[in-house]
Design an enzyme around this catalytic site. Structure first.
Site, PDB file in Angstrom:
ATOM      1  CG  HIS A 241      -1.729  -1.130   1.516  1.00  0.00           C
ATOM      2  ND1 HIS A 241      -2.896  -1.366   0.846  1.00  0.00           N
ATOM      3  CD2 HIS A 241      -1.605  -2.149   2.403  1.00  0.00           C
ATOM      4  CE1 HIS A 241      -3.468  -2.467   1.305  1.00  0.00           C
ATOM      5  NE2 HIS A 241      -2.697  -2.962   2.248  1.00  0.00           N
TER       6      HIS A 241
HETATM    7  C1  BDR Z   1      -3.076   0.736   5.405  1.00  0.00           C
HETATM    8  O1  BDR Z   1      -3.254   0.260   6.720  1.00  0.00           O
HETATM    9  C2  BDR Z   1      -2.042  -0.187   7.256  1.00  0.00           C
HETATM   10  O2  BDR Z   1      -2.211  -1.428   7.847  1.00  0.00           O
HETATM   11  C3  BDR Z   1      -1.035  -0.187   6.133  1.00  0.00           C
HETATM   12  O3  BDR Z   1       0.240   0.192   6.625  1.00  0.00           O
HETATM   13  C4  BDR Z   1      -1.582   0.816   5.160  1.00  0.00           C
HETATM   14  O4  BDR Z   1      -1.136   2.125   5.468  1.00  0.00           O
HETATM   15  C5  BDR Z   1      -3.813  -0.194   4.452  1.00  0.00           C
HETATM   16  O5  BDR Z   1      -5.167  -0.208   4.748  1.00  0.00           O
END
Ligand code: BDR
Ligand code: CA
Length: 312
Positions: A241
């Site tokens: 992400h």
């Molecule tokens: C986001 O939530 C976190 O767990 C990850 O680092 C990312 O920023 C994804 O939903």
């Protein structure tokens, strides 16, 4: 001249890879890293951010601790995804570089006041608590921000922490509402895009084959991080992400999206933290975000691997 950025983060394996990508990229000047409570509590995110800077060979980077809880709610964490430390996977030593004494929010405010207007880009990779707190405490800095490029939200892909909401926005929807209503130009990397930036066995092997400490750590982090998404979505690998935020700054042509209106649901217990994105422009609400819908995953992983190779 390198683009000045502040990384606001809750590491998190994917946050860690994003920080490495930024520190490996000469186009970016990382003015500081501010930790926020999110994937794990603040004490751990502030520690993890320093572990990552040291791994990059950059103990000179200034790391600050910011807010330890959302604006108006109890903290929700994600150890079920990231493990107890937030960076589970490889065994890691504690960092030796110092945490800055200043509060992360004060650093954000002072930096925006000191640097020329429109010269600093904020890159939030976690809940938006630090950014919203800075904007509420110092409204004069809002118009000085060049752009906010953030990972958060989802629309067609809907939620990963509830059926309706993505984690970063869900944890602090009041903060997200402040940021999305701020008038600062926004680029949003939602799950719609990040769920296309998936690790595969070949892509993880490419990290490992770099033959460096960084390559090994990134491979082990993604191996750990993968198991959750493989089980949940039946996907080939893990979505990286947060590195999408940094990759958008470096190579925006790898991404496509639309300038649309995005509002944050704050009140409903059922859909709290939902990013209501007017993708089809069915309202006359004004656009407030470039909402990314797609990424060239091959190009993204080539960029990431090439940059990580630069980190010894
Ligand atoms: C986001 O939530 C976190 O767990 C990850 O680092 C990312 O920023 C994804 O939903
Ligand atoms: Ca994150």
């Amino acid at each position: 001249m390198a683009r000045k950025i502040i990384i606001d983060t809750d590491p998190g394996q994917d946050d860690a890879v994003a920080i490495l990508l930024a520190l490996a990229s000469p186009e970016l000047d990382v003015l500081g890293v501010t930790a926020v409570a999110g994937n794990v509590p603040l004490e751990l995110t502030a520690k993890n951010a320093r572990i990552v800077c040291e791994l990059a060979g950059r103990p000179d980077v200034k790391v600050f601790a910011g807010c330890d809880r959302p604006l108006a709610r109890d903290l929700v964490t994600a150890e079920h995804v990231h493990g107890k430390t937030g960076l589970d996977g490889p065994v890691m030593a504690d960092p030796t570089m110092p945490l800055q004494a200043e509060h992360g929010v004060d650093f954000i405010i002072e930096t925006l006041r000191r640097e020329p207007a429109d010269s600093v880009t904020l890159c939030p990779l976690g809940p938006l608590t630090n950014i919203a707190t800075a904007f509420e405490r110092a409204p004069d800095v809002v118009s000085r921000v060049a752009r906010i490029v953030l990972m958060g939200g989802a629309y067609f892909e809907v939620g990963n922490i509830t059926p309706a909401a993505e984690f970063n926005i869900y944890v602090d929807p009041e903060a997200a509402r402040v940021v999305f209503g701020s008038g600062v130009p926004l680029t949003v990397l939602p799950l719609d895009a990040t769920h296309k930036a998936l690790t595969t066995a070949d892509r993880v092997a490419a990290f490992r084959d770099l033959g460096t400490e960084v390559g090994r750590m990134v491979a082990e982090w993604t191996d750990f991080f993968e198991r959750f998404d493989k089980e949940k979505y039946g996907s080939a690998g893990a979505p990286l992400h947060d590195p999408c935020v940094i990759a958008w700054l470096l190579r925006p042509e790898l991404f496509s999206g639309r300038e649309i209106n995005v509002e944050i649901e704050v009140d409903s217990p059922l859909t709290r933290g939902m990013t209501v994105a007017d993708w089809w422009r069915v309202t006359d609400r004004p656009a407030n975000a470039l909402f990314i819908g797609d990424v060239d995953a091959g190009g993204f992983f080539d960029l990431l691997t090439e940059r990580l190779a630069r980190l010894g």
